[in-house]
Write a protein that holds these residues in place. Structure first.
Motif, PDB file in Angstrom:
ATOM      1  N   UNK A 126      -7.462  17.579   2.903  1.00  0.00           N
ATOM      2  CA  UNK A 126      -8.557  18.527   2.905  1.00  0.00           C
ATOM      3  C   UNK A 126      -8.480  19.495   4.064  1.00  0.00           C
ATOM      4  N   UNK A 127      -9.420  20.429   4.076  1.00  0.00           N
ATOM      5  CA  UNK A 127      -9.474  21.443   5.129  1.00  0.00           C
ATOM      6  C   UNK A 127     -10.745  21.239   5.941  1.00  0.00           C
ATOM      7  N   UNK A 128     -10.583  21.016   7.206  1.00  0.00           N
ATOM      8  CA  UNK A 128     -11.737  20.768   8.053  1.00  0.00           C
ATOM      9  C   UNK A 128     -11.395  21.131   9.495  1.00  0.00           C
ATOM     10  N   UNK A 129     -12.433  21.306  10.281  1.00  0.00           N
ATOM     11  CA  UNK A 129     -12.295  21.523  11.720  1.00  0.00           C
ATOM     12  C   UNK A 129     -13.047  20.401  12.408  1.00  0.00           C
ATOM     13  N   UNK A 130     -12.325  19.542  13.093  1.00  0.00           N
ATOM     14  CA  UNK A 130     -12.930  18.397  13.759  1.00  0.00           C
ATOM     15  C   UNK A 130     -11.893  17.334  14.030  1.00  0.00           C
ATOM     16  N   UNK A 131     -12.334  16.234  14.579  1.00  0.00           N
ATOM     17  CA  UNK A 131     -11.445  15.135  14.923  1.00  0.00           C
ATOM     18  C   UNK A 131     -11.957  13.853  14.289  1.00  0.00           C
ATOM     19  N   UNK A 132     -11.095  13.230  13.493  1.00  0.00           N
ATOM     20  CA  UNK A 132     -11.415  11.939  12.890  1.00  0.00           C
ATOM     21  C   UNK A 132     -11.000  10.819  13.832  1.00  0.00           C
ATOM     22  N   UNK A 182      -7.012   8.692  16.687  1.00  0.00           N
ATOM     23  CA  UNK A 182      -7.653   9.921  16.216  1.00  0.00           C
ATOM     24  C   UNK A 182      -6.655  10.772  15.459  1.00  0.00           C
ATOM     25  N   UNK A 183      -7.201  11.708  14.639  1.00  0.00           N
ATOM     26  CA  UNK A 183      -6.382  12.674  13.922  1.00  0.00           C
ATOM     27  C   UNK A 183      -7.231  13.916  13.695  1.00  0.00           C
ATOM     28  N   UNK A 184      -6.605  15.106  13.821  1.00  0.00           N
ATOM     29  CA  UNK A 184      -7.353  16.363  13.734  1.00  0.00           C
ATOM     30  C   UNK A 184      -6.926  17.230  12.562  1.00  0.00           C
ATOM     31  N   UNK A 185      -6.194  16.704  11.614  1.00  0.00           N
ATOM     32  CA  UNK A 185      -5.773  17.453  10.450  1.00  0.00           C
ATOM     33  C   UNK A 185      -5.242  16.518   9.387  1.00  0.00           C
ATOM     34  N   UNK A 186      -4.718  17.103   8.299  1.00  0.00           N
ATOM     35  CA  UNK A 186      -4.174  16.292   7.224  1.00  0.00           C
ATOM     36  C   UNK A 186      -3.008  15.460   7.743  1.00  0.00           C
ATOM     37  N   UNK A 187      -2.850  14.252   7.212  1.00  0.00           N
ATOM     38  CA  UNK A 187      -1.769  13.367   7.636  1.00  0.00           C
ATOM     39  C   UNK A 187      -2.144  11.920   7.426  1.00  0.00           C
TER      40      UNK A 187
END
Length: 835
Positions: free
Chosen positions: A366-372, A390-395
């Motif tokens: 997906x497309x998002x701005x933030x940190x999982x 943590x992860x900040x984009x698709x992957x």
């Protein structure tokens, strides 16, 4: 002064049957009556003419009606009128109504004119309005689907009570109404479930803002939203005329819970004196009491939201709509969307030994701005989480509890240790957009629940997911809930020991403790909830029949067609729990399909033949409730059959049993004084149903009746109220007439009785009997002789019709037309001959 022998009489022994007069061994027979009609006894022994019936209002369309009491407190009550498929409400005996206003909801029928905006809907959620439906879907966890509209209010409508009517097809949705966007100063934020709602509000500004929203992944829908037109407030109900006798209710706060034989449960909700709703009662987690079903593979088509449920062979019938399915699916994919801060996936339960059993990865798209952030807990699925990665984009994000815990702990310390892991946006780590996260942990599994929304084919139905599925794998481990159009619905209900209990057929169900819509017995991992879980049991012995009532006394009693069952714990003072409950018969006198009455810790019910009345009192020697026949000396009182029941507690306890001949059998009951007095009530009509509830004054219980009368050859039905006893002893106000109205004010020369046109009425005015008068076609009755009075009571009177054959025996007697069709007491040659 001469010595006298004064007769000591008590008029509280009541009627007995003629065939019981031989019971000279029963002391009470000395003072009993052969006929006690329209004479009101009291516990202390006095007797007076029974009070008159005051006109309250006409039943909608003069249809058969059932009256229900709504009692929030003795100062806050309402009388509910159920007619076929319609409910109306009376507060202080006045129907709730709406007035005409110019305020409008644009696009009330959800056609899709663009009047509804969705500007506040967040990423991944959606609002669509078209083809008669508003649909709200909030797919990502933490997202909001919101429809909004600003309504203009004309100055003339400031301070005028409006009614907002909403039809929710699939709820719940959240509503607020305010003087500006985001406010809820006109209608507080409230949750509206599936059903019809009429909510009152009073605007004071040029515009008001209406907001309807949902935060659930499954689709919610509405079919209408409008301002009520002028007139009496009416709400649609599912109860047809044939269902009214089987309606059973119990109340908690502002909600009345309702069952009826063969019909899904409903709720009557009140959000204010003039704000009412009729909604479907639904549980999202059970009850599943039929055991697991095998032989058919079911496959869910969606983890969350809406989708299809598939069967590998024909299984689904069209009447499966509304049923819940509980499925165990292997593996923990746990795919969800995230779209807000503090939004996390469901936790994965990690178990086993070594890297093969414990290591797995999370996939992020997906497309998002933030940190999982990936988090882990060893305390449980709801608390104790600490950050792992943590992860900040698709992957992908790898969880390695089988290799290293947080990169430092050797794996042997975690072998066989249960861990729970989740991923999501922590507070302050989300900016915008939405993402899809899914795990690929192959071990374990979980229980998911869905509700069938529509039938597609014998192998496929449309569903909404209520508790997310852990994977989309086929499973033979599943169960269908006990309630649906296919399996049937409970026929009775009642509150007991902090649970809402239902019963029907050969089963009874108790909700989770203090959760009146929860029926779970286990969590999503299959672990039992223990004593807080739902109670789901069968009666065991006895015929599979109707449960006609539930009564919460010291024990929970269930009135069945063939017996009364005591639902009990192992000892008297223990509460019911899933592991401490059983049902044993305390009486083999079955019950009629009429509500039972609660009097303190005793119960009174009509026996299965509909003619006899029994008391259920706790017997310490037997250790349970025992039946006692209250009609044993009066077999005639219920010979024609009882058609209803109610109980009044003030000033004396009176059990009210309308009979099928239009009379009412009343039981004056006070066990401390050994009073069980039967007497009857009759009017110039047929009393069909009764209802009792406390009055604000607190002196007398208000007794309401549905009375069918013939007025000028037309069948009319009125709601009439028994007048207070203190208003029936003479004086300026004397309410002894039936179907009467009262005028108090400036001296008047007439009184209006619009419900009794062209009718002879009796008149009491300013403390005296003024004779009779005749109403005109509009119901206006002039005072005799043109006199004026400031207090007037006018209504129907009764009379004694006599016939003297002058010594010649006769086989019949003439009766005025006004009395034709009524039950009569006939006395011949100075004795009662017939009833």
């Amino acid at each position: 002064m001469a010595r006298t022998n004064a007769a000591l009489l008590a008029m509280n022994r009541g009627e007995v049957s003629k065939i019981a007069l031989a019971r000279v061994d029963v002391e009470r027979m000395r003072l009993s009556a052969e006929c006690q009609l329209n004479w009101l006894p009291t516990v202390v022994g006095s007797m007076s003419l029974r009070p008159g019936l005051q006109m309250v209002g006409e039943v909608r369309a003069d249809s058969p009606a059932l009256l229900l009491p709504f009692v929030y407190s003795k100062f806050d009550t309402a009388l509910l009128e159920l007619t076929p498929n319609v409910m109306r409400m009376r507060v202080n005996d006045v129907l709730i109504s709406r007035v005409s206003v110019g305020t409008l909801v644009s696009d009330p029928g959800m056609v899709g004119t663009g009047a509804w905006t969705s500007a506040n809907t967040t990423a991944g959620a959606s609002v669509t309005v078209s083809a008669g439906l508003m649909r709200l879907t909030a797919g990502p966890i933490g997202s909001v689907a919101q429809a909004q509209q600003v309504m203009a209010v004309a100055p003339a409508d400031y301070g005028v009570v409006h009614g907002l009517r909403l039809s929710v097809l699939n709820g719940p949705v959240t509503l607020r109404l305010g003087s500006s966007a985001g406010l809820a100063d006109l209608i507080e934020q409230t949750v509206l479930d599936t059903g019809t709602h009429s909510l009152a509000f009073t605007p004071t500004t040029p515009t008001v803002t209406l907001q309807i929203e949902s935060t659930d992944a499954r689709e919610k829908s509405l079919s209408g939203c409008s301002i009520e037109s002028a007139g009496t407030l009416e709400l649609p109900t599912p109860w047809a005329e044939a269902d009214l006798d089987s309606v059973r209710i119990d109340q908690s706060g502002d909600i009345i819970f309702v069952t009826a034989y063969g019909i899904q449960q409903y709720k009557i909700e009140r959000r204010g004196t003039t704000s009412w709703s009729i909604v479907t009662y639904r549980s999202n987690n059970g009850p599943f009491g039929s055991g697991l079903v095998g032989g058919v593979n079911l496959t869910p088509g969606a983890y969350t939201g809406n989708g299809l449920l598939n069967s590998d062979r024909p299984y689904f019938a069209p009447d499966i709509v509304g049923a819940l399915f509980l499925l165990f699916t292997a593996g923990q994919t746990n795919q969800v969307q995230l779209g807000a801060a503090n939004a996390f996936s469901a936790p994965v339960r990690v178990t086993g030994v070594g890297t093969k059993a414990r290591d797995y990865s999370w996939t992020v798209g997906g497309t998002f701005v933030g940190t999982l952030t990936l988090q882990r807990s060893f305390d449980g699925p709801d608390s104790g989480f600490t950050d792992v990665a943590t992860i900040s984009g698709a992957g992908t994000v790898t969880s390695a509890t089988g290799s290293l815990a947080s990169g430092t702990q050797p794996s042997p310390l975690l072998d066989n240790v249960i861990a729970w892991e989740r991923i999501g946006f922590k507070a302050g780590s989300y900016t915008s957009g939405s993402c899809t996260v899914s795990s690929n942990y192959p071990g374990g599994g979980g229980w998911g629940i869905c509700r069938v929304l529509s039938w597609v084919s014998p192998t496929q139905v449309a569903m909404e997911v209520l508790e997310a599925f852990s994977s989309l794998s086929a499973t033979k481990t599943w169960a269908v809930n006990d309630w649906s159009p296919l399996s049937g619905w409970p026929s009775s209900l009642g509150f007991h020991d902090g649970r809402l209990h239902f019963a029907g057929g050969d089963k009874y169900w108790g909700s989770q403790s203090d959760n009146y819509t929860g029926f779970a017995q286990q969590d999503s991992q299959g672990d039992a909830l223990g004593d807080t879980g739902a109670i789901i049991e069968t009666f065991g012995a006895g015929a599979v029949d109707s449960v006609n009532w539930l009564l919460s006394l010291t024990r929970l009693l269930a009135g069945r067609d063939q017996q009364v069952s005591s639902i009990r714990a192992s000892s008297l003072e223990e509460v019911l729990t899933p592991t401490n409950v059983s049902a044993k018969d305390c009486s083999t006198h079955g019950s009629a399909r009429l509500p039972a009455l609660k009097i303190d810790k005793e119960g009174i019910f009509v026996e299965q033949d509909g003619r006899r009345v029994y008391l259920l009192a706790f017997d310490a020697q037997k250790g349970d409730y025992s039946p006692h026949d209250l009609t044993r000396l009066n077999l005639d009182i219920g010979k024609v059959g009882f058609s209803g029941s109610a109980v009044a507690r003030q000033p004396d306890t009176v059990c009210i049993f309308p009979r099928r001949d239009g009379q009412v059998a009343n039981l004056l009951y006070e066990p401390e004084d050994d009073v069980a007095c039967w007497y009857r009530m009759q009017t110039m009509g047929w009393i069909e149903r009764a209802c009792a509830m406390p009055s604000a004054a607190g002196i007398e219980t208000s007794q309401y009746f549905v009375v069918r009368r013939i007025v000028n050859g037309v069948t009319r039905r009125f709601i009439e109220k028994l007048a207070p006893r203190d208003n029936c002893v003479g004086g300026s106000l004397n309410q002894l007439a039936d179907s009467h109205v009262v005028y108090q004010g400036a001296p008047a020369s007439s009184i209006s009785l619009p419900h009794l046109p062209n009718t002879t009425v009796v008149i009491w005015a300013d403390g005296a009997d003024r004779g009779t008068g005749v109403t005109d076609g509009a119901g206006l009755c002039p005072m005799p002789g043109g006199a004026t009075y400031s207090t007037i009571v006018a209504g129907l009177g009764g009379d004694i019709v006599t016939f003297d054959g002058a010594g010649t025996p006769a086989t019949s007697m003439p009766v005025p037309a006004a009395y034709e069709g009524l039950t009569a007491e006939v006395f011949t040659d100075r004795r009662r001959w017939a009833r």
